[in-house]
Design a protein around this motif. Structure first.
Motif, short mmCIF file in Angstrom:
data_model
loop_
_atom_site.label_atom_id
_atom_site.label_comp_id
_atom_site.label_asym_id
_atom_site.label_seq_id
_atom_site.Cartn_x
_atom_site.Cartn_y
_atom_site.Cartn_z
N LEU A 154 0.84 -1.19 0.00
CA LEU A 154 0.00 0.00 0.00
C LEU A 154 0.87 1.24 0.00
CD1 LEU A 154 -2.24 -1.45 2.78
CD2 LEU A 154 -2.97 -1.09 0.43
N SER A 155 0.59 2.17 -0.90
CA SER A 155 1.36 3.40 -0.96
C SER A 155 0.43 4.57 -1.20
CB SER A 155 2.43 3.32 -2.05
OG SER A 155 1.83 3.10 -3.31
N MET A 156 0.94 5.77 -0.95
CA MET A 156 0.15 6.99 -1.16
C MET A 156 1.08 8.10 -1.58
SD MET A 156 -0.81 8.22 2.72
CE MET A 156 -0.88 10.00 2.58
N PRO A 157 0.53 9.17 -2.17
CA PRO A 157 1.38 10.30 -2.58
C PRO A 157 2.04 10.97 -1.38
CG PRO A 157 -0.83 10.48 -3.51
CD PRO A 157 -0.86 9.37 -2.51
N LEU A 158 3.14 11.66 -1.66
CA LEU A 158 3.82 12.44 -0.62
C LEU A 158 2.85 13.47 -0.03
CD1 LEU A 158 7.16 13.34 -2.41
CD2 LEU A 158 6.81 11.58 -0.70
N THR A 159 3.04 13.78 1.23
CA THR A 159 2.27 14.84 1.86
C THR A 159 2.78 16.19 1.36
OG1 THR A 159 2.07 13.43 3.80
CG2 THR A 159 1.52 15.77 4.08
N TRP A 160 4.12 16.33 1.32
CA TRP A 160 4.75 17.53 0.80
C TRP A 160 6.11 17.18 0.23
CZ3 TRP A 160 9.23 20.19 1.18
CH2 TRP A 160 9.24 21.47 0.63
N PRO A 161 6.52 17.67 -0.88
CA PRO A 161 5.73 18.46 -1.82
C PRO A 161 4.77 17.56 -2.59
CG PRO A 161 7.89 18.05 -2.75
CD PRO A 161 7.89 17.46 -1.36
N LYS A 162 3.76 18.14 -3.19
CA LYS A 162 2.81 17.38 -3.99
C LYS A 162 3.45 17.09 -5.35
CE LYS A 162 -0.63 17.46 -1.08
NZ LYS A 162 -0.94 16.30 -0.31
N LEU A 163 3.88 15.86 -5.55
CA LEU A 163 4.49 15.43 -6.80
C LEU A 163 3.73 14.22 -7.32
CD1 LEU A 163 8.24 15.59 -5.71
CD2 LEU A 163 7.03 17.26 -7.12
N ASP A 164 3.30 14.28 -8.56
CA ASP A 164 2.50 13.18 -9.12
C ASP A 164 3.26 11.87 -9.19
OD1 ASP A 164 0.30 14.81 -9.45
OD2 ASP A 164 0.88 15.40 -11.48
N SER A 165 4.56 11.93 -9.37
CA SER A 165 5.32 10.71 -9.61
C SER A 165 5.97 10.12 -8.36
CB SER A 165 6.39 10.98 -10.67
OG SER A 165 7.25 11.99 -10.22
N TYR A 166 5.75 10.70 -7.19
CA TYR A 166 6.38 10.19 -5.98
C TYR A 166 5.35 9.67 -5.00
CZ TYR A 166 10.96 11.85 -7.27
OH TYR A 166 12.15 12.02 -7.90
N TYR A 167 5.61 8.45 -4.53
CA TYR A 167 4.75 7.81 -3.55
C TYR A 167 5.62 7.26 -2.45
CZ TYR A 167 1.02 8.15 -6.95
OH TYR A 167 0.09 8.64 -7.80
N PHE A 168 5.03 7.06 -1.28
CA PHE A 168 5.76 6.39 -0.21
C PHE A 168 4.94 5.21 0.27
CE2 PHE A 168 3.09 9.03 2.40
CZ PHE A 168 2.96 8.38 3.60
N THR A 169 5.62 4.23 0.84
CA THR A 169 4.97 3.00 1.27
C THR A 169 4.28 3.21 2.61
OG1 THR A 169 6.60 1.69 0.08
CG2 THR A 169 5.33 0.57 1.79
N LEU A 170 2.98 2.96 2.62
CA LEU A 170 2.22 3.00 3.87
C LEU A 170 2.48 1.75 4.69
CD1 LEU A 170 -1.34 4.12 2.73
CD2 LEU A 170 0.15 5.34 4.29
N GLY A 171 2.54 0.64 4.01
CA GLY A 171 2.74 -0.64 4.68
C GLY A 171 2.41 -1.77 3.74
N GLU A 172 2.50 -2.95 4.26
CA GLU A 172 2.10 -4.12 3.47
C GLU A 172 1.32 -5.05 4.38
OE1 GLU A 172 5.80 -7.22 3.47
OE2 GLU A 172 5.86 -5.65 1.96
N VAL A 173 0.39 -5.75 3.77
CA VAL A 173 -0.45 -6.70 4.51
C VAL A 173 -0.50 -8.01 3.73
CG1 VAL A 173 -1.85 -4.97 5.69
CG2 VAL A 173 -2.54 -5.75 3.43
N GLN A 174 -0.83 -9.07 4.43
CA GLN A 174 -0.97 -10.40 3.83
C GLN A 174 -2.45 -10.76 3.76
OE1 GLN A 174 1.78 -12.45 2.89
NE2 GLN A 174 2.91 -10.56 3.24
N THR A 175 -2.80 -11.48 2.71
CA THR A 175 -4.18 -11.95 2.61
C THR A 175 -4.38 -13.18 3.48
OG1 THR A 175 -3.65 -13.30 0.67
CG2 THR A 175 -4.48 -11.06 0.26
N ASP A 176 -5.63 -13.37 3.93
CA ASP A 176 -5.96 -14.55 4.72
C ASP A 176 -6.33 -15.70 3.79
OD1 ASP A 176 -8.59 -14.08 3.88
OD2 ASP A 176 -9.22 -13.23 5.81
N ALA A 177 -6.84 -16.79 4.35
CA ALA A 177 -7.18 -17.98 3.57
C ALA A 177 -8.26 -17.69 2.52
CB ALA A 177 -7.65 -19.10 4.50
N ASP A 178 -9.09 -16.69 2.75
CA ASP A 178 -10.14 -16.32 1.79
C ASP A 178 -9.70 -15.20 0.85
OD1 ASP A 178 -11.97 -18.19 2.90
OD2 ASP A 178 -12.45 -16.76 4.51
N GLY A 179 -8.42 -14.83 0.88
CA GLY A 179 -7.90 -13.79 0.00
C GLY A 179 -8.18 -12.38 0.48
N ASN A 180 -8.73 -12.23 1.69
CA ASN A 180 -9.08 -10.91 2.21
C ASN A 180 -7.89 -10.24 2.88
OD1 ASN A 180 -11.89 -11.08 1.51
ND2 ASN A 180 -12.12 -12.53 3.20
#
Length: 190
Positions: A154-180
């Motif tokens: 999971l990633s989202m755009p930078l807070t500052w400066p606002k640049l369309d091509s730059y994102y930072f990683t919020l985190g990562e999660v694993q799916t459960d047995a049902d893919g959720n």
């Protein structure tokens, strides 16, 4: 005699390795301050955007390069929601970014990079964190069957400066047995 010689050789080697490590380690801002160098500081104040109250549970991770020092440190804010990064005032800021996280709030990410321009860091930076929201989803294969243990980045755009091509990683999660999957620190308005 062989045992004595072997033992002392190992001790000498260990001492030599420690000396080399200490001599090769870059100076910190505090080391430079003790040597008389003038310090500058970036004070980061973290508050809740809805209330303006300081978030004393926040952590700030600083990463970058200032002068000869590589920075990669995570600091807890104090009771007033503030943390300060000190650096030698005359050192060139080549890059600096920081990520602020607090339980129940969406993270924020700020970045300064040179792009062949001189970077001047502010002396203070106010960071307003928004209450987090929960996002979720399901990962399936082309036949619609759930995929277990898939990693969702999971990633989202930078807070500052606002640049369309730059994102930072919020985190990562694993799916459960049902893919959720579920993530609880997403911004409300990504």
């Amino acid at each position: 005699m062989n045992r004595w010689h072997s033992l002392h050789s190992k001790q000498f080697f260990l001492l030599a390795a420690i000396i080399c490590f200490v001599l090769a380690s870059p100076l910190t801002a505090q080391d430079n301050a003790q040597s008389g160098a003038k310090l500058a500081a970036l004070k980061v104040k973290v508050t809740a955007s809805e209330t303006g109250q300081p978030l004393n549970s926040a952590k700030v991770q600083f990463v970058g390069r200032i002068g000869q020092n590589r920075i990669n440190q995570t600091e807890n804010v104090d009771d007033s929601g503030t943390v300060t990064l000190e650096y030698v005032a005359d050192d060139e800021v080549q890059s600096l970014w920081f990520t602020v996280q607090a339980p129940g709030y969406a993270p924020a990410h700020y970045m300064w990079r040179s792009d062949n321009k001189t970077i001047e860091l502010p002396s203070e930076q106010l960071v307003l964190l928004e209450t987090a929201s929960v996002i979720s989803g399901r990962v399936v294969d082309t036949s619609g069957r759930p995929i277990e243990s898939a990693t969702v980045d999971l990633s989202m755009p930078l807070t500052w400066p606002k640049l369309d091509s730059y994102y930072f990683t919020l985190g990562e999660v694993q799916t459960d047995a049902d893919g959720n999957w579920r993530f609880e620190n997403a911004p409300q308005n990504p």
